[in-house]
Design a protein around this motif. Structure first.
Motif, PDB file in Angstrom:
ATOM      1  N   LYS A  81      91.887  61.019  19.087  1.00 42.99           N
ATOM      2  CA  LYS A  81      90.404  61.094  19.185  1.00 42.99           C
ATOM      3  C   LYS A  81      89.741  62.118  19.137  1.00 42.99           C
ATOM      4  O   LYS A  81      90.337  63.170  19.752  1.00 42.99           O
ATOM      5  N   VAL A  82      88.793  62.447  18.635  1.00 42.02           N
ATOM      6  CA  VAL A  82      87.750  63.606  18.839  1.00 42.02           C
ATOM      7  C   VAL A  82      86.468  63.083  19.293  1.00 42.02           C
ATOM      8  O   VAL A  82      85.881  62.073  19.009  1.00 42.02           O
ATOM      9  N   GLU A  83      86.063  64.089  20.039  1.00 40.27           N
ATOM     10  CA  GLU A  83      84.338  63.699  20.560  1.00 40.27           C
ATOM     11  C   GLU A  83      83.828  65.081  20.632  1.00 40.27           C
ATOM     12  O   GLU A  83      84.553  66.242  20.766  1.00 40.27           O
ATOM     13  N   GLY A  84      82.450  65.008  20.756  1.00 39.64           N
ATOM     14  CA  GLY A  84      81.840  66.272  21.020  1.00 39.64           C
ATOM     15  C   GLY A  84      81.865  66.837  22.386  1.00 39.64           C
ATOM     16  O   GLY A  84      82.443  66.329  23.472  1.00 39.64           O
ATOM     17  N   ASP A  85      81.883  68.149  22.449  1.00 40.17           N
ATOM     18  CA  ASP A  85      81.972  68.877  23.603  1.00 40.17           C
ATOM     19  C   ASP A  85      80.594  69.206  24.346  1.00 40.17           C
ATOM     20  O   ASP A  85      79.929  70.046  23.756  1.00 40.17           O
ATOM     21  N   PRO A  86      80.412  68.626  25.543  1.00 36.72           N
ATOM     22  CA  PRO A  86      79.034  68.971  25.948  1.00 36.72           C
ATOM     23  C   PRO A  86      78.747  70.283  26.751  1.00 36.72           C
ATOM     24  O   PRO A  86      77.670  70.806  26.585  1.00 36.72           O
ATOM     25  N   ASP A  87      79.967  71.070  26.379  1.00 34.87           N
ATOM     26  CA  ASP A  87      79.799  72.454  26.944  1.00 34.87           C
ATOM     27  C   ASP A  87      79.543  73.393  25.888  1.00 34.87           C
ATOM     28  O   ASP A  87      79.555  74.537  25.996  1.00 34.87           O
ATOM     29  N   SER A  88      79.654  72.870  24.819  1.00 31.64           N
ATOM     30  CA  SER A  88      79.354  73.834  23.596  1.00 31.64           C
ATOM     31  C   SER A  88      78.016  74.318  23.623  1.00 31.64           C
ATOM     32  O   SER A  88      77.011  73.729  23.522  1.00 31.64           O
ATOM     33  N   PRO A  89      77.814  75.674  23.546  1.00 31.71           N
ATOM     34  CA  PRO A  89      76.584  76.278  23.512  1.00 31.71           C
ATOM     35  C   PRO A  89      75.695  75.923  22.142  1.00 31.71           C
ATOM     36  O   PRO A  89      74.447  76.230  22.135  1.00 31.71           O
ATOM     37  N   ILE A  90      76.567  75.639  21.195  1.00 33.43           N
ATOM     38  CA  ILE A  90      75.990  75.270  19.778  1.00 33.43           C
ATOM     39  C   ILE A  90      75.469  73.821  19.640  1.00 33.43           C
ATOM     40  O   ILE A  90      74.540  73.461  19.286  1.00 33.43           O
ATOM     41  N   SER A  91      76.186  72.781  20.024  1.00 28.91           N
ATOM     42  CA  SER A  91      76.149  71.596  19.563  1.00 28.91           C
ATOM     43  C   SER A  91      75.662  70.468  20.938  1.00 28.91           C
ATOM     44  O   SER A  91      75.333  69.425  20.745  1.00 28.91           O
TER      45      SER A  91
END
Lengths: 699, 633
Positions: A31-41
């Protein structure tokens, strides 16, 4: 039975950059999911990134190197080892170099996929100046145009809190390809910003905008100059900036005031002159204000004109390198692409041999060639023949203007290597196919070619078959050519990261680095141009014999420049309509994505459709002086009735013969790449605009 | 108790489909079922998603009780092990097709017929009523007068005979009428907007019902002195007793609908004035209550009336005296209503004159049958050509015999007069019941609304919006004389459109509903069972009065008849009012949103909510959602 491991990495389903958390179990990504800690997304991810597992584990992916057996394009392949593949290529390249010189080898890529550093290093150390990218009309074209104007590429500073956003020919909520993501834009907009949208078509952003300028496709440079006229006439510009930091104000002013009054710009752009005035005033008076520009503004004969004029808008309104305006971000503490690629080591006598280098001097300055130069060299042998080529992540048969010419050339090329994930219509013309790794299968310092000041850790989560990441392919091939490289991919990354004091292992843990931003740098040290000012009047262009001031040149095939074509081709074709699920020619075989958008769509105004008896959902022919294709009609009252908007990048992986239906719906069958239509300094192609006609399909 | 649900701010959905793919990945779904779907019609996007409805219709409809409402959170969950894929569907019908029972597909209001019939078969009549009311507020009315296309297309007919759906609907509706408190769904928070409905027939009343549920302030303006339109003034009480209509009007009053009679919009007040009074939208439901002329010589003689005025006279207590020999010209339901009413009022020699053959008479077969039982003559293939009068009153009709030509290109046979076959019929009165038209005085010159060439109002067929953005219309006024259920369906669509319009949202996206109707259900496992006979009054007695001819079914019969339904469509798919229930054909099981139940048990958030780049998805207690979030009709 393992526990599930979570690995932080960065997506590359477009140019990439959004943070991803990959869930790995027993060596498989589940599985892949978004990274809430990404400064970009900040945790968001688009449908393309989310569907990566269907790409990585796709049954049609090629997992081993292949050699052609049978005729070119016949579709008969034999599995070989990496050693045999690389040895064969090296041997062949060495022979070409001995017989013709390294310039007879073309090295190419498609859209930016984060291996420019390694690809260029390979080409430079090989000694060939002929690197074929999309850069003549995408991103690098903008980089080159702003390089000579203000020293580096200005980026919309969403984090800085703009109070006015100009969204120019861009839909970042679907397309996300460069420094800025849709999420950044949305956040800034919701905080409270006025929105000006410039787009021939009313999409989500135009609907939300305070002002929507429904522009005639391809006329953006005229609009930018029209804005200048209003700002100058009403004295809305930042007088201090203009006085101290603009070079060529007087000649620029003279041209703008004489040639680009709103009345004239209205005639050219089809935008009402009062709306032009309103938009110019809004942008010039609300502070800070940023302009977010999209690739259609570069895919035109006016690429350099538009980019320089619009940089000028940022400058004269005091928004250049200002927080919330268009920032010149500080690079992170890593080696640049240029350094890694050893551009300086390409000998001057080799640089001089660059195809079209003399003609397109700004393109040569940023180390690229226009594709037609390559096709002509292959097909005619002039000015000298190209005898071999290596294309990475590129499908020119589908994505380059005048697709038929691209096809003929690549078919004729005596030795072609293609690096890709699938057997695309272009790959089917190769002699050797090398299987590439997806972004889940590579270690890299990502985004280092962009100008937002970040580098991101792209971390390897899995392996499939014998697929190699592209960086490794160039490295191993380069070593066989006697070039200077490193033992492993990670060693090269250590080199790239050296200035930061971090190794790859340490950088992986950190996740990202960012250059520490300083605004208003010009107040300390001016701009990185010969005059240290923003050169609206470009001393470099002047030196090269080009017009030093921006202007608008009429779109080469249009109702005004070629009215004799209107009888047979009465509509403007606006090619390249984006989708939320596909990226250029990629993803047509991804089930979750193809389910959402099963067919190529051409948008037609209902009144126009009625004239031709075309109903919603019907297959229609679109024709231009170059040929004919078919797509499915979608009636859209929110485009101009004189304009037809069609999608690009369409081929049919489900068609099993080696052509894979490349001629059926490929909009580049219709587009034109003739030299007289190109941007004179950069060689940018008119990929988005030509004339066309429509008719219902009989079958 | 906390309730957890999903809500999406449609205005901020930018159509990236990330939620769709995140959901598929989270639940391991392949191609086919799309638990979240985003409809695209740039610049608008409409996400379709599970609302986890209170009293979820999918849960009510499932015959295996595989769908339940979780007690604490009220999340609607499907138990895959208990789902048997509604095993009446044979074979795999392809990835995108989710097959609907023809009763729902053919019903103009798309009532979940299979759902309510199944509930009735289990004795769950209250739940059956709730299901019907999602699409049709007036089951007791339709249960008496609907032309039942559901029955015409019922797949049970492939085994023996169609299920007697209309009678079951009547049973369910009548049960509610007899209850001490009528069922009224929860009414949303009162909105400030006022909506005016012009006309109190079935279309207007239906529109009023659904708008009232949304919380709007609704006023109905009726030009006649009585409410109900054709329900009261047209249909005779032996088919639809007045007290049934009265009960439904009472229900609407209880819901807060204001009704004003003797107000003719266009004369007493104009739409422009109503706008000044603060009405933000209008639904024109004036029906088609005027009669066209016959266009033959002698029509202006005394003793010649039109059908609608005759019925109106009876229904307002002022019947026109006709005499014994009454010729009723026409072959539709109105003509039969007229001739049967005249018979009841003493015209013992009343008869029908129809210019085509019996097979071609447009009225319902059961009406023709009842007419025959009452021994009322139907003279077919007879066309009047002129009226002959004396002292200004009609005495006779000169008629000509007709014959049918060979079928033309479309298969229709045209009637043509047989030469030299003229003859005369002596009559005391004539009633022409040959068609209906609308009276458009409500449209004043400043209005941009346009009429079609047939005298009906031109509207967008999908949204019912006229050329004037705040004016909508439905029923006979738009379709020409059609059925009650079509008028009711229009009323609901009109309410949906008005709601979207008042909220500034796109009216069109997601409105087109396509039903793939199942045509080949499993038949082998069913034994033929005859259709129940509906009890009726003795024809010899009933022609003496206007008492209701058809009696309702007793409870046992209603249940027995409902059990004949073979549930040919997938039940939950039928029931979902938002068309989001999915069917996975690979595994032949239903599939639905579970609000990422497992993730939430680990303290995480639903996949769609986590991924959305514009944060247009809200998840949690609906009471805490911002006002702008809309999830309604």
């Amino acid at each position: 039975m393992e526990e599930v491991k979570k690995i932080r990495t960065a997506c590359r389903s477009c140019h990439g950059g959004c943070g991803v958390i990959a869930h790995v179990k027993d060596g498989k990504v589940i599985k892949v999911e978004g990274d809430p800690d990404s400064p970009i997304s900040h945790g968001s991810l688009c449908s393309k990134g989310l569907a990566i597992l269907q790409l990585a584990y796709h049954p049609d992916r090629i997992l081993y190197p292949l050699k052609r057996v049978g005729a070119k394009g016949e579709g008969k392949w034999q599995r070989i080892t990496w050693d045999e593949a690389l040895d064969t290529i090296a041997e062949r390249f060495k022979k070409v170099i001995a017989d013709y010189g390294p310039e007879s080898i073309v090295v190419g890529q498609g859209t930016g996929r984060d291996y420019e550093s390694h690809l260029y290093r390979f080409a430079n150390l090989l000694g060939t100046p002929n690197v074929l990218t999309a850069g003549h009309m995408c991103y690098v074209s903008r980089v080159g145009s702003t390089l000579i104007t203000c020293g580096t590429l200005p980026i919309a500073d969403y984090e800085g809190g703009p109070k006015c956003i100009v969204m120019w020919a861009c839909n970042p909520l679907w397309t996300n390809p460069d420094e800025y993501k849709g999420e950044n834009f949305w956040r800034a907009y919701k905080k409270g910003a006025k929105l000006i949208c410039i787009d021939p078509r009313k999409g989500f952003i135009a609907e939300k905008a305070d002002l929507w300028l429904q522009i005639r496709p391809g006329t953006d440079a005229a609009l930018a100059l029209g804005f200048h006229h209003v700002i100058i006439e009403e004295e809305l510009y930042d007088k201090e900036f203009v006085e101290n930091y603009i070079h060529g104000w007087d000649p620029f002013k003279e041209r703008v005031m004489k040639d680009y009054p709103p009345e004239k710009v209205q005639e050219i752009t089809w935008v009402d002159k009062e709306l032009i005035r309103k938009a110019a005033r809004m942008y010039a008076t609300i502070k800070p204000a940023c302009i977010h520009w999209g690739v259609p503004t570069e895919q035109t004969i006016n690429c350099v004109n538009y980019t320089r004029a619009t940089t000028g808008l940022m400058a004269i309104t005091g928004n250049l390198d200002a927080p919330g305006g268009n920032a010149l971000f500080v690079n992170p503490p890593t080696r640049t692409v240029s350094e890694f690629a050893r551009h300086k080591d390409l000998p001057p006598e080799q640089q001089a041999k660059r195809l079209g280098g003399d003609q397109f001097k700004l393109g040569a300055r940023v180390a690229l060639i226009n594709p037609k130069k390559a096709w002509d060299a292959i097909l005619t042998g002039k000015p000298y023949p190209l005898k071999a080529g290596i294309l990475c992540g590129s499908n020119p048969v589908v994505t380059r203007a005048n697709a038929r010419e691209a096809y003929e050339a690549l078919k004729k090329l005596e030795f072609l290597v293609v690096i890709d994930l699938f057997l695309t219509p272009t790959a089917e013309l190769a002699d050797i196919f090398l299987p590439s790794a997806t972004w889940l299968e590579q270690n890299h310092v990502a985004d280092n070619w962009k100008r937002h000041g970040y580098v991101l850790a792209r971390v390897k989560c899995m392996e499939v078959g014998e697929c190699w990441q592209d960086h490794k392919i160039f490295m191993e091939l380069g070593k066989r050519m006697g070039q200077e490289w490193w033992p492993t991919v990670e060693d090269a990354l250590n080199y790239l990261l050296e200035p930061s004091g971090l190794t790859w292992e340490q950088f992986k843990e950190k996740g990202y680095l960012r250059g520490e931003m300083v605004y208003y740098k010009y107040k300390q040290r001016g701009f990185s141009t010969p005059t240290k000012k923003v050169e609206l009047y470009s001393t470099i262009l002047e030196k090269w014999g080009y017009d030093p001031l921006p202007k608008y040149v009429e779109v080469p095939e249009s109702p005004y420049s070629t009215p004799h074509l209107l009888k047979d081709y009465p509509y403007i074709l606006n090619a390249g309509l984006r989708t939320p699920t596909f990226f250029h020619s990629a993803n047509r075989q991804i089930p979750w994505l193809r389910e959402i958008r099963p067919d190529p769509i051409v948008e037609i105004h209902p009144e126009t459709a009625k004239k031709h008896n075309i109903k919603e959902g019907q297959w229609v022919y679109i024709s231009s002086p170059r040929g004919r294709i078919k797509q499915r009609a979608k009636l859209n009252p929110n485009i101009d009735p004189r304009v037809v908007v069609a999608e690009h990048g369409w081929w049919y992986p489900e068609i099993k013969d080696p052509g894979h239906g490349w001629e059926i719906s490929n909009v580049n069958i219709l587009t034109n790449n003739a030299y007289e239509t190109l941007d004179p300094a950069m060689g940018s192609t008119n990929l988005r605009v030509c004339l066309c006609n429509i008719a219902p399909c009989e079958d | 108790m906390a309730k957890v649900t999903l809500m999406i701010n449609e205005g901020e959905c930018m159509g990236c489909h990330a939620c769709e793919v995140a959901c598929k990945q989270e639940h391991g779904l392949g191609v086919g079922p799309r638990v979240i779907r985003v409809l695209e019609r740039a610049p608008s996007f409409k996400p379709l998603f599970c609302h986890h409805c209170e009293d979820a219709p999918c849960a009510l409809a499932c015959p295996e009780d595989a769908i339940t409402i979780e007690a604490k959170t009220k999340v609607v969950l499907l138990n895959e092990d208990q789902c048997n894929g509604c095993d009446a569907i044979i074979g795999k019908s392809g990835v995108e097709k989710q097959q609907t029972a023809p009763c729902k597909g053919e019903c103009p209001a798309h009532i979940d017929v299979q759902g309510f019939v199944n509930l009735a078969s289990k004795g769950k009549f209250e739940e059956a009523l709730k299901l019907i009311k999602l699409a049709n507020p007036f089951p007791s009315i339709c249960g008496r007068v609907c032309h039942h296309p559901c029955e015409q297309n019922c797949n049970r007919d492939q085994i023996d005979e169609p299920v007697s759906i209309r009678a079951i609907e009547r049973y369910v509706g009548d049960l509610d009428l007899r209850a001490s408190t009528r069922y009224i769904p929860k009414i949303k928070t009162r909105k400030k907007e006022k909506v005016a409905i012009i006309g109190s027939g079935p279309s207007g009343l239906s529109c009023a019902y659904y708008l009232a549920l949304e919380g709007y302030r609704v006023t109905i303006f009726e030009k006649a002195s009585v409410l109900g339109g054709m329900l009261t003034l047209g249909i005779p009480s032996y088919r639809l007793p007045k007290k049934i209509v009265e009960a439904e009007l009472d229900l609407l009053r209880k819901m807060g609908v204001t009704m004003k009679t003797c107000v003719e919009i266009g004369k007493d007040k104009t739409i422009a004035q109503l706008r000044k009074e603060g009405f933000s939208a209008f639904f024109i439901a004036i029906g088609a209550q005027e009669s066209p002329r016959l266009g033959i010589e002698g029509e202006e003689l005394g003793g010649i009336y039109n059908g609608l005025e005759y019925l109106r006279g009876i229904n307002t207590g002022k019947p026109i005296k006709l005499g014994q020999r009454v010729a009723v010209i026409g072959g539709g339901n109105a003509a039969l209503d007229v001739v049967r009413s005249a018979r009841r009022l003493g015209s013992e020699k009343a008869f029908i004159l129809y210019r085509r053959s019996l097979e071609e008479m447009p009225s319902r077969p059961e009406e023709i049958n009842e007419c025959k039982e009452e021994k009322i003559p139907i003279r077919v293939l007879t066309q009047p050509i002129r009226f002959i009068g004396k002292n200004g009153k009609v005495q006779a009709i000169e008629c000509v015999k007709m014959r049918l030509t060979e079928p033309d290109g479309s298969g229709r046979r045209k009637p043509e007069p047989i030469p030299d076959s003229e003859f005369r019929i002596k009559v005391d009165a004539v009633i022409a019941a040959i068609g209906q038209e609308s009276d458009w005085c409500c449209l004043t010159p400043d209005c941009t609304c346009r009429l079609t060439e047939w005298g009906t109002l031109k509207v967008d067929p999908l949204t019912l919006q006229s050329d004037e953005p705040d004016i909508f219309a439905g029923g006979d006024a738009v379709r020409g004389p059609k059925s009650v259920i079509e008028a009711i369906a229009d009323g609901r669509e009109g309410a949906i459109s008005i709601n979207l319009y008042l909220r500034g949202q796109n009216l069109r996206i997601g409105r087109e509903r396509e039903f793939q109707v199942i045509k080949e259900p499993q038949r082998e496992k069913y034994d033929p069972t005859p259709r129940i006979l509906i009890p009726a009054l003795d024809p010899k007695k009933r022609i003496k009065n206007f008492g209701e001819v058809q009696k309702g079914l007793p409870k046992k019969s209603a249940i027995q008849e409902a059990k004949r339904c073979i549930s040919c469509g997938s039940c939950c798919v039928q029931a979902c009012p938002y068309d989001v229930m999915q069917f996975n054909h690979e595994r032949t099981k239903a599939v639905k949103c579970d609000l990422c139940f497992e993730k939430r048990n680990q303290g995480e958030v639903p996949a769609c909510y986590a991924i959305c780049p514009t944060h247009c998805i809200y998840w949690g207690n609906p009471k805490e959602f911002p006002e702008e979030i809309y999830s309604g009709l």
